[in-house]
Design a protein around this motif. Structure first.
Motif, short mmCIF file in Angstrom:
data_model
loop_
_atom_site.label_atom_id
_atom_site.label_comp_id
_atom_site.label_asym_id
_atom_site.label_seq_id
_atom_site.Cartn_x
_atom_site.Cartn_y
_atom_site.Cartn_z
N LEU A 1 5.09 -3.75 11.67
CA LEU A 1 4.14 -3.13 10.76
C LEU A 1 4.89 -2.37 9.66
CD1 LEU A 1 1.24 -2.55 9.95
CD2 LEU A 1 1.24 -0.64 11.58
N GLY A 2 5.97 -1.69 10.01
CA GLY A 2 6.77 -0.99 9.01
C GLY A 2 7.38 -1.94 7.99
N ILE A 3 7.86 -3.11 8.46
CA ILE A 3 8.41 -4.11 7.54
C ILE A 3 7.30 -4.64 6.63
CG2 ILE A 3 9.46 -6.40 7.39
CD1 ILE A 3 10.95 -5.67 10.03
N ALA A 4 6.12 -4.87 7.19
CA ALA A 4 4.98 -5.33 6.39
C ALA A 4 4.63 -4.31 5.31
CB ALA A 4 3.77 -5.59 7.29
N ILE A 5 4.61 -3.06 5.67
CA ILE A 5 4.31 -1.99 4.71
C ILE A 5 5.38 -1.95 3.62
CG2 ILE A 5 4.15 0.52 4.42
CD1 ILE A 5 2.87 0.52 7.31
N TRP B 1 -1.60 -0.06 7.41
CA TRP B 1 -0.86 -0.80 6.38
C TRP B 1 -1.31 -0.38 4.98
CZ3 TRP B 1 -2.57 -5.44 3.54
CH2 TRP B 1 -1.53 -6.12 2.92
N SER B 2 -2.60 -0.40 4.77
CA SER B 2 -3.10 -0.06 3.44
C SER B 2 -2.96 1.44 3.14
CB SER B 2 -4.54 -0.52 3.26
OG SER B 2 -5.39 0.10 4.20
N GLY B 3 -3.22 2.28 4.13
CA GLY B 3 -3.10 3.73 3.92
C GLY B 3 -1.68 4.15 3.61
#
Length: 110
Positions: A7-11, A63-65
């Protein structure tokens, strides 16, 4: 823990891509346009890996926040964009929401 790494990489991919959008000048500049495409490819790939374990509503919310908070910071630091008091308060609420979901909610993992 791997889910949060993904999730961190996606962000990070989304933040880099979104930040490069301004420099791409409507996709007329090659290098920033390639960064946008690669950043979103990384973002969606790693978000899809995250969704194997984390509910879509929670993952997308975080992700969006987090993306909003980070892109706002980059806009301030790199592009000289300023927030008024209400904008800062709103982003503060987004940050608070992301923290509540991650630290207090039991719905973050299947």
């Amino acid at each position: 823990m791997q889910t949060y790494l993904f999730l961190g990489i996606a962000i990070l991919g989304e933040v880099i891509a979104t930040s490069a959008l301004k420099a791409s000048a409507g996709f007329t500049q090659l290098v920033p346009s390639v960064i946008v495409a690669l950043g979103y490819l990384v973002a969606f790939y790693f978000l899809s890996l995250t969704l194997k374990v984390m509910p879509v509503g929670i993952a997308y919310g975080v992700w969006s926040g987090a993306g909003i908070i980070l892109v706002s910071g980059i806009g301030w630091a790199l592009f000289g964009q300023r927030l008024d008091a209400w904008g800062a308060i709103g982003i503060g609420f987004i940050l608070l929401g992301v923290l509540i979901v991650n630290l207090l909610s039991k719905t973050t993992m299947h």
